[in-house]
Motif scaffolding. Structure first.
Motif, mmCIF file in Angstrom:
data_model
loop_
_atom_site.group_PDB
_atom_site.id
_atom_site.type_symbol
_atom_site.label_atom_id
_atom_site.label_comp_id
_atom_site.label_asym_id
_atom_site.label_seq_id
_atom_site.Cartn_x
_atom_site.Cartn_y
_atom_site.Cartn_z
ATOM 1 N N LEU A 44 0.827 -1.210 0.000
ATOM 2 C CA LEU A 44 0.000 0.000 0.000
ATOM 3 C C LEU A 44 0.863 1.264 0.000
ATOM 4 O O LEU A 44 0.580 2.218 -0.711
ATOM 5 N N ALA A 45 1.926 1.280 0.804
ATOM 6 C CA ALA A 45 2.809 2.454 0.858
ATOM 7 C C ALA A 45 3.473 2.696 -0.489
ATOM 8 O O ALA A 45 3.571 3.833 -0.950
ATOM 9 N N ASP A 46 3.913 1.622 -1.152
ATOM 10 C CA ASP A 46 4.515 1.780 -2.473
ATOM 11 C C ASP A 46 3.483 2.282 -3.479
ATOM 12 O O ASP A 46 3.780 3.139 -4.316
ATOM 13 N N ARG A 47 2.273 1.784 -3.384
ATOM 14 C CA ARG A 47 1.204 2.202 -4.283
ATOM 15 C C ARG A 47 0.900 3.694 -4.100
ATOM 16 O O ARG A 47 0.705 4.429 -5.055
ATOM 17 N N VAL A 48 0.857 4.137 -2.855
ATOM 18 C CA VAL A 48 0.501 5.521 -2.539
ATOM 19 C C VAL A 48 1.636 6.485 -2.881
ATOM 20 O O VAL A 48 1.417 7.499 -3.531
ATOM 21 N N PHE A 49 2.856 6.180 -2.438
ATOM 22 C CA PHE A 49 3.963 7.125 -2.585
ATOM 23 C C PHE A 49 4.905 6.811 -3.737
ATOM 24 O O PHE A 49 5.527 7.712 -4.286
ATOM 25 N N GLY A 50 5.028 5.552 -4.100
ATOM 26 C CA GLY A 50 5.950 5.180 -5.163
ATOM 27 C C GLY A 50 5.373 5.332 -6.554
ATOM 28 O O GLY A 50 6.100 5.473 -7.526
ATOM 29 N N HIS A 51 4.054 5.290 -6.656
ATOM 30 C CA HIS A 51 3.371 5.419 -7.947
ATOM 31 C C HIS A 51 2.192 6.370 -7.782
ATOM 32 O O HIS A 51 1.037 5.971 -7.901
ATOM 33 N N PRO A 52 2.506 7.642 -7.507
ATOM 34 C CA PRO A 52 1.428 8.593 -7.211
ATOM 35 C C PRO A 52 0.566 8.898 -8.429
ATOM 36 O O PRO A 52 1.014 8.789 -9.565
ATOM 37 N N GLY A 53 -0.654 9.284 -8.144
ATOM 38 C CA GLY A 53 -1.609 9.639 -9.188
ATOM 39 C C GLY A 53 -1.411 11.064 -9.677
ATOM 40 O O GLY A 53 -0.516 11.779 -9.229
ATOM 41 N N PRO A 54 -2.266 11.496 -10.602
ATOM 42 C CA PRO A 54 -2.107 12.808 -11.220
ATOM 43 C C PRO A 54 -2.226 13.990 -10.254
ATOM 44 O O PRO A 54 -1.514 14.975 -10.424
ATOM 45 N N VAL A 55 -3.075 13.904 -9.255
ATOM 46 C CA VAL A 55 -3.209 15.018 -8.306
ATOM 47 C C VAL A 55 -1.899 15.212 -7.555
ATOM 48 O O VAL A 55 -1.383 16.329 -7.438
ATOM 49 N N PHE A 56 -1.329 14.125 -7.069
ATOM 50 C CA PHE A 56 -0.068 14.186 -6.329
ATOM 51 C C PHE A 56 1.056 14.692 -7.233
ATOM 52 O O PHE A 56 1.833 15.559 -6.836
ATOM 53 N N ARG A 57 1.141 14.140 -8.448
ATOM 54 C CA ARG A 57 2.211 14.550 -9.365
ATOM 55 C C ARG A 57 2.103 16.026 -9.729
ATOM 56 O O ARG A 57 3.117 16.731 -9.810
ATOM 57 N N THR A 58 0.902 16.510 -9.942
ATOM 58 C CA THR A 58 0.711 17.927 -10.262
ATOM 59 C C THR A 58 1.124 18.804 -9.091
ATOM 60 O O THR A 58 1.849 19.796 -9.259
ATOM 61 N N ALA A 59 0.678 18.445 -7.902
ATOM 62 C CA ALA A 59 1.037 19.217 -6.706
ATOM 63 C C ALA A 59 2.548 19.207 -6.487
ATOM 64 O O ALA A 59 3.147 20.238 -6.150
ATOM 65 N N LEU A 60 3.176 18.074 -6.721
ATOM 66 C CA LEU A 60 4.620 17.968 -6.555
ATOM 67 C C LEU A 60 5.353 18.831 -7.578
ATOM 68 O O LEU A 60 6.347 19.496 -7.249
ATOM 69 N N GLY A 61 4.873 18.850 -8.810
ATOM 70 C CA GLY A 61 5.476 19.703 -9.834
ATOM 71 C C GLY A 61 5.390 21.171 -9.471
ATOM 72 O O GLY A 61 6.361 21.922 -9.636
ATOM 73 N N LEU A 62 4.243 21.591 -8.970
ATOM 74 C CA LEU A 62 4.079 22.983 -8.535
ATOM 75 C C LEU A 62 4.994 23.285 -7.352
ATOM 76 O O LEU A 62 5.639 24.345 -7.306
ATOM 77 N N ARG A 63 5.065 22.365 -6.416
ATOM 78 C CA ARG A 63 5.947 22.541 -5.257
ATOM 79 C C ARG A 63 7.394 22.705 -5.699
ATOM 80 O O ARG A 63 8.088 23.621 -5.283
ATOM 81 N N ASP A 64 7.858 21.792 -6.549
ATOM 82 C CA ASP A 64 9.248 21.838 -6.993
ATOM 83 C C ASP A 64 9.566 23.132 -7.732
ATOM 84 O O ASP A 64 10.641 23.713 -7.551
ATOM 85 N N ASP A 85 23.054 7.673 -1.774
ATOM 86 C CA ASP A 85 23.456 7.287 -0.423
ATOM 87 C C ASP A 85 22.921 5.919 0.003
ATOM 88 O O ASP A 85 23.208 5.465 1.113
ATOM 89 N N GLY A 86 22.126 5.271 -0.853
ATOM 90 C CA GLY A 86 21.599 3.948 -0.542
ATOM 91 C C GLY A 86 20.590 3.943 0.592
ATOM 92 O O GLY A 86 20.460 2.958 1.315
ATOM 93 N N VAL A 87 19.861 5.041 0.745
ATOM 94 C CA VAL A 87 18.878 5.168 1.816
ATOM 95 C C VAL A 87 17.601 4.418 1.434
ATOM 96 O O VAL A 87 17.148 4.491 0.291
ATOM 97 N N ASP A 88 17.036 3.694 2.399
ATOM 98 C CA ASP A 88 15.731 3.062 2.186
ATOM 99 C C ASP A 88 14.736 4.175 1.896
ATOM 100 O O ASP A 88 14.641 5.148 2.655
ATOM 101 N N ARG A 89 14.016 4.053 0.791
ATOM 102 C CA ARG A 89 13.120 5.135 0.388
ATOM 103 C C ARG A 89 11.954 4.592 -0.409
ATOM 104 O O ARG A 89 12.008 3.478 -0.923
ATOM 105 N N ILE A 90 10.920 5.404 -0.489
ATOM 106 C CA ILE A 90 9.829 5.193 -1.430
ATOM 107 C C ILE A 90 9.781 6.465 -2.247
ATOM 108 O O ILE A 90 9.457 7.530 -1.719
ATOM 109 N N ASP A 91 10.192 6.361 -3.504
ATOM 110 C CA ASP A 91 10.379 7.495 -4.396
ATOM 111 C C ASP A 91 11.374 8.464 -3.759
ATOM 112 O O ASP A 91 12.518 8.094 -3.554
#
Length: 168
Positions: A44-64, A85-91
């Motif tokens: 579920l965490a990978d689904r939510v944060f690793g493969h975000p939907g269009p709303v998340f991607r748009t918000a992230l683009g604006l943020r960046d 750095d080989g840090v455990d991460r999701i995206d």
């Protein structure tokens, strides 16, 4: 609670984030009821944060686009640093802890400390997925950043929880 309806909920006392709620500049939680046979928390965490939907991607683009002007790290910069750095991460989110029922992501920097948690717990009619966000600001830039993202924060959280359900 009905399956598939994302709703605001109380801050979960059984979350690893519970000790961070006090004096937070932002502390909120939203939940969705999933079927009893829903995937585990890592999927579920990978689904939510690793493969975000269009709303998340748009918000992230604006943020960046906006934060680059203030010297705050973009998601791309974070992603590259964590991979290098080989840090455990999701995206681009560093994983701070994992358990059988909760994944905590977050980052501390000079402007603010950010944590988000996905907590999967049993509910009467299935499983409940709770997304909690906690932010502690350190200075004016942190408070300004938080004020700017608050406009879309609830929409983004609701969309990622809905995505967890829809892709299940």
């Amino acid at each position: 609670m009905l399956h598939g309806i994302v709703r605001r909920t109380g801050l979960p006392r059984d979350s690893e984030l519970a000790l961070r709620y006090r004096n937070a500049d932002l502390a909120d939680a939203f939940c969705v009821l999933l079927p009893a046979d829903a995937e585990g928390i890592d999927v579920l965490a990978d689904r939510v944060f690793g493969h975000p939907g269009p709303v998340f991607r748009t918000a992230l683009g604006l943020r960046d686009a906006a934060i680059g002007l203030f010297g705050v790290k973009t998601s791309g910069q974070l992603r590259k640093r964590l991979a290098r750095d080989g840090v455990d991460r999701i995206d681009f989110f560093p994983v701070l802890s994992r358990s059988a029922r909760e994944v905590v992501l977050g980052e501390d920097d000079r402007h603010l400390d950010f944590r988000t948690s996905l907590l999967l717990r049993q509910a009467t009619a299935g499983k409940e997925l709770v997304a909690t966000t906690v932010v502690h600001c350190h200075n004016t830039l942190g408070r300004t950043y938080l004020a700017a993202i608050l406009l879309g924060h609830e929409l983004v959280v609701r969309s990622v929880l809905k995505r967890a359900l829809d892709r299940g």
